[in-house]
Design a protein around this motif. Structure first.
Motif, PDB file in Angstrom:
ATOM      1  N   UNK A  71       0.953  -1.183   0.060  1.00  0.00           N
ATOM      2  CA  UNK A  71       0.037  -0.044   0.145  1.00  0.00           C
ATOM      3  C   UNK A  71       0.966   1.247   0.039  1.00  0.00           C
ATOM      4  N   UNK A  72       2.021   1.290   0.854  1.00  0.00           N
ATOM      5  CA  UNK A  72       2.905   2.271   0.776  1.00  0.00           C
ATOM      6  C   UNK A  72       3.571   2.582  -0.429  1.00  0.00           C
ATOM      7  N   UNK A  73       4.153   1.227  -1.119  1.00  0.00           N
ATOM      8  CA  UNK A  73       4.674   1.553  -2.302  1.00  0.00           C
ATOM      9  C   UNK A  73       3.760   2.121  -3.345  1.00  0.00           C
ATOM     10  N   UNK A  74       2.512   1.867  -3.636  1.00  0.00           N
ATOM     11  CA  UNK A  74       1.581   2.298  -4.385  1.00  0.00           C
ATOM     12  C   UNK A  74       1.541   3.878  -4.142  1.00  0.00           C
ATOM     13  N   UNK A  75       1.211   4.104  -3.137  1.00  0.00           N
ATOM     14  CA  UNK A  75       1.097   5.234  -2.644  1.00  0.00           C
ATOM     15  C   UNK A  75       2.316   6.370  -2.981  1.00  0.00           C
ATOM     16  N   UNK A  76       3.607   5.745  -2.788  1.00  0.00           N
ATOM     17  CA  UNK A  76       4.678   6.508  -3.143  1.00  0.00           C
ATOM     18  C   UNK A  76       5.072   6.902  -4.771  1.00  0.00           C
ATOM     19  N   UNK A  81      -1.011   9.446   0.510  1.00  0.00           N
ATOM     20  CA  UNK A  81      -0.779   8.823   1.836  1.00  0.00           C
ATOM     21  C   UNK A  81      -1.240   7.233   1.597  1.00  0.00           C
ATOM     22  N   UNK A  82      -0.394   6.248   2.425  1.00  0.00           N
ATOM     23  CA  UNK A  82      -0.616   4.991   2.370  1.00  0.00           C
ATOM     24  C   UNK A  82      -2.051   4.571   2.403  1.00  0.00           C
ATOM     25  N   UNK A  83      -2.733   5.402   3.449  1.00  0.00           N
ATOM     26  CA  UNK A  83      -4.096   5.081   3.936  1.00  0.00           C
ATOM     27  C   UNK A  83      -5.029   5.523   3.030  1.00  0.00           C
ATOM     28  N   UNK A  84      -4.634   6.048   1.859  1.00  0.00           N
ATOM     29  CA  UNK A  84      -5.695   6.697   0.764  1.00  0.00           C
ATOM     30  C   UNK A  84      -5.594   5.720  -0.372  1.00  0.00           C
ATOM     31  N   UNK A  85      -5.034   4.464  -0.365  1.00  0.00           N
ATOM     32  CA  UNK A  85      -5.025   3.495  -1.309  1.00  0.00           C
ATOM     33  C   UNK A  85      -6.065   2.460  -0.839  1.00  0.00           C
ATOM     34  N   UNK A  86      -6.851   2.121  -2.073  1.00  0.00           N
ATOM     35  CA  UNK A  86      -7.618   0.942  -1.740  1.00  0.00           C
ATOM     36  C   UNK A  86      -7.630   0.086  -2.883  1.00  0.00           C
ATOM     37  N   UNK A  87      -7.273  -1.094  -2.783  1.00  0.00           N
ATOM     38  CA  UNK A  87      -6.885  -2.140  -3.563  1.00  0.00           C
ATOM     39  C   UNK A  87      -8.082  -2.680  -4.268  1.00  0.00           C
ATOM     40  N   UNK A 262      -3.199 -10.928  -1.273  1.00  0.00           N
ATOM     41  CA  UNK A 262      -1.892 -10.514  -0.788  1.00  0.00           C
ATOM     42  C   UNK A 262      -0.498 -10.603  -1.860  1.00  0.00           C
ATOM     43  N   UNK A 263      -0.854 -11.671  -2.669  1.00  0.00           N
ATOM     44  CA  UNK A 263       0.401 -11.724  -3.457  1.00  0.00           C
ATOM     45  C   UNK A 263       0.178 -10.722  -4.802  1.00  0.00           C
ATOM     46  N   UNK A 264      -1.203 -10.405  -5.128  1.00  0.00           N
ATOM     47  CA  UNK A 264      -1.188  -9.487  -6.121  1.00  0.00           C
ATOM     48  C   UNK A 264      -0.915  -8.179  -5.622  1.00  0.00           C
ATOM     49  N   UNK A 265      -1.194  -7.859  -4.470  1.00  0.00           N
ATOM     50  CA  UNK A 265      -1.016  -6.453  -3.936  1.00  0.00           C
ATOM     51  C   UNK A 265       0.438  -6.437  -3.955  1.00  0.00           C
ATOM     52  N   UNK A 266       0.931  -7.393  -3.414  1.00  0.00           N
ATOM     53  CA  UNK A 266       2.590  -7.074  -3.290  1.00  0.00           C
ATOM     54  C   UNK A 266       3.317  -7.032  -4.766  1.00  0.00           C
ATOM     55  N   UNK A 267       2.637  -7.807  -5.699  1.00  0.00           N
ATOM     56  CA  UNK A 267       3.034  -7.447  -7.075  1.00  0.00           C
ATOM     57  C   UNK A 267       2.804  -6.373  -7.519  1.00  0.00           C
ATOM     58  N   UNK A 268       1.788  -5.633  -7.241  1.00  0.00           N
ATOM     59  CA  UNK A 268       1.575  -4.196  -7.744  1.00  0.00           C
ATOM     60  C   UNK A 268       2.518  -3.226  -6.964  1.00  0.00           C
ATOM     61  N   UNK A 269       2.616  -3.549  -5.806  1.00  0.00           N
ATOM     62  CA  UNK A 269       3.585  -2.558  -4.927  1.00  0.00           C
ATOM     63  C   UNK A 269       4.905  -2.641  -5.633  1.00  0.00           C
ATOM     64  N   UNK A 270       5.282  -3.795  -5.797  1.00  0.00           N
ATOM     65  CA  UNK A 270       6.669  -4.168  -6.392  1.00  0.00           C
ATOM     66  C   UNK A 270       6.896  -3.372  -7.783  1.00  0.00           C
ATOM     67  N   UNK A 271       5.841  -3.443  -8.487  1.00  0.00           N
ATOM     68  CA  UNK A 271       5.851  -2.965  -9.845  1.00  0.00           C
ATOM     69  C   UNK A 271       5.864  -1.615  -9.588  1.00  0.00           C
ATOM     70  N   UNK A 272       5.191  -0.900  -8.660  1.00  0.00           N
ATOM     71  CA  UNK A 272       5.122   0.674  -8.515  1.00  0.00           C
ATOM     72  C   UNK A 272       6.465   1.120  -8.237  1.00  0.00           C
ATOM     73  N   UNK A 273       7.215   0.270  -7.282  1.00  0.00           N
ATOM     74  CA  UNK A 273       8.469   0.582  -6.956  1.00  0.00           C
ATOM     75  C   UNK A 273       9.253   0.780  -8.269  1.00  0.00           C
ATOM     76  N   UNK A 274       9.296  -0.366  -9.244  1.00  0.00           N
ATOM     77  CA  UNK A 274      10.154  -0.280 -10.276  1.00  0.00           C
ATOM     78  C   UNK A 274       9.923   0.631 -10.902  1.00  0.00           C
TER      79      UNK A 274
END
Length: 404
Positions: A71-76, A81-87, A262-274
């Motif tokens: 959630x934090x990675x997508x927000x970044x 803010x991380x609390x403003x992200x809804x998966x 969780x796996x897909x959310x983690x994938x989106x977070x990692x993709x957002x970081x990259x």
């Protein structure tokens, strides 16, 4: 794919298995391959860390922490803010939640006015039509000029005291045209209306900052930024009321029930970081160079026949949308199996009718049917663009010769 793509250097992103053979892939705006680094990040949450993040025991700890990190990675990526992200389950679901949810948060949705544009993504257009059909919500569809952009003055004229929401996409999924979102959002805010933007095509390719843009709701889609299909997100500015479309157990701050993947959310977070790192290291400039190189090569090989559909409007760096006079785009692609591209949005694939987006921009039927959308991405090389231009030009020449 070229040999250079199948032999990535250590400093380069690893090449997905699916791109190591087959046609040159120029349909990145339809969907992106999953980056191997994204796959690696999500795998533990399909195997070892299987627990429900809402549980209160040992097996929930790792999934819960991973969900918060994602959630934090997508927000970044978008300055939120991380609390403003809804998966969500997709970009289309994020659009529906943002548009329909914002209207249904009002006690009398039939008295609400919504504004969108004629060239909007089908997910938003259908959400607006659903609101009108089921609740009587009034919807205004703003026109676009020949360059595909909404005029802020037109928005100002369309706003009424009943206008609760304006929804204009950041970048068009066919032409790549960028809308003046900051100007449009400012106009909407002055009139007290919320502003939603579908940024699925833009986020991760160009800088998108929700504070700078002044927007309230932003939709994202994982498979546009090298994450798997089936995961998206909606930015909901703190304090914006939404009615959930999927009520239930209270996950995602009560805005989207259902145990999170969780796996897909983690994938989106990692993709957002990259994606964030790629933007900061010159990725947009690289894609702009590839786009312009492809245009030059096509124009050289097909003199007088290639027209970019939206100059001089600002465009996404990776999309080259052109019309080629004298041929139909679907005929060109069908006769060029060494290239994987599109005539327009994948949402309209298979339709014999010309693109509504292009017709709204003033192109006639013949022009609209001659369109090609060529999208470069993370693993596109200069050699790929040269090969694509040569193959497409050869096909066009063959079709023109056969037509005589």
């Amino acid at each position: 794919m070229s040999a250079s793509q199948s032999k990535a250097q250590p400093s380069e992103p690893p090449v997905p298995q699916g791109l190591r053979a087959g046609p040159v892939y120029l349909d990145y705006n339809s969907t992106t391959p999953v980056d191997p680094r994204v796959t690696e990040a999500m795998l533990p949450y399909l195997t070892a860390h299987f627990g429900n993040p809402s549980s209160g025991h040992h097996y929930a700890t790792q999934p819960r922490d991973a969900l918060a990190r994602a959630r934090r990675q997508v927000a970044d990526l978008i300055g939120a803010d991380k609390d403003e992200i809804v998966f969500t389950g997709s970009g289309s679901e994020a659009d529906a939640l943002g548009v329909i949810g914002a209207v249904l948060a009002h006690q009398s949705p039939g008295e609400i006015h919504v504004i969108t544009q004629a060239t909007e993504h089908p997910a938003v257009l259908e959400a607006c039509r659903t609101l009108h059909r089921r609740h009587g919500t009034h919807v205004t569809y703003l026109p676009v000029g020949a360059h595909g952009r909404v005029d802020p003055a037109d928005l100002a004229t369309a706003l009424t005291p009943r206008t609760a929401l304006v929804s204009i996409m950041t970048a068009n999924n066919e032409t790549g045209v960028l809308q003046p979102i900051d100007e449009l959002a400012t106009v909407a805010r002055r009139h007290g209306a919320l502003f939603h933007t579908d940024a699925a095509q833009a986020a991760g390719k160009i800088p998108v900052d929700v504070t700078r843009l002044g927007v309230d709701l932003v939709s994202l889609a994982g498979h546009k930024i090298y994450a798997p299909k089936g995961i998206g997100a909606l930015y909901v500015r703190s304090g914006v009321p939404l009615e959930p479309l999927v009520p239930g157990g209270g996950q995602e701050r009560g805005l989207r029930a259902g145990t999170e993947s969780v796996a897909l959310a983690v994938a989106l977070g990692a993709a957002a970081d990259l994606a964030r790192l790629e933007i900061n290291s010159g990725g947009p400039d690289r894609l702009t160079g590839l786009r312009d190189r492809l245009h030059r090569r096509l124009a050289e090989l097909l003199p007088g026949r290639v027209t970019v559909t939206s100059p001089p409007a600002p465009r996404l760096p990776g999309i080259l949308h052109v019309t080629i006079s004298g041929v139909r785009g679907d005929d060109v692609l069908a006769a060029t199996p060494t290239i994987a591209a599109a005539t327009g949005s994948a949402c309209h694939a298979g339709s014999p009718e010309p693109s509504p987006v292009l017709r709204a921009m003033g192109l006639n039927r013949t022009q609209a049917l001659s369109a090609l959308r060529l999208g470069a991405g993370r693993w596109t090389t200069p050699a790929d663009t040269d090969r694509a231009a040569q193959a497409l030009a050869a096909t066009v020449h063959a079709l023109l010769t056969g037509a005589r």
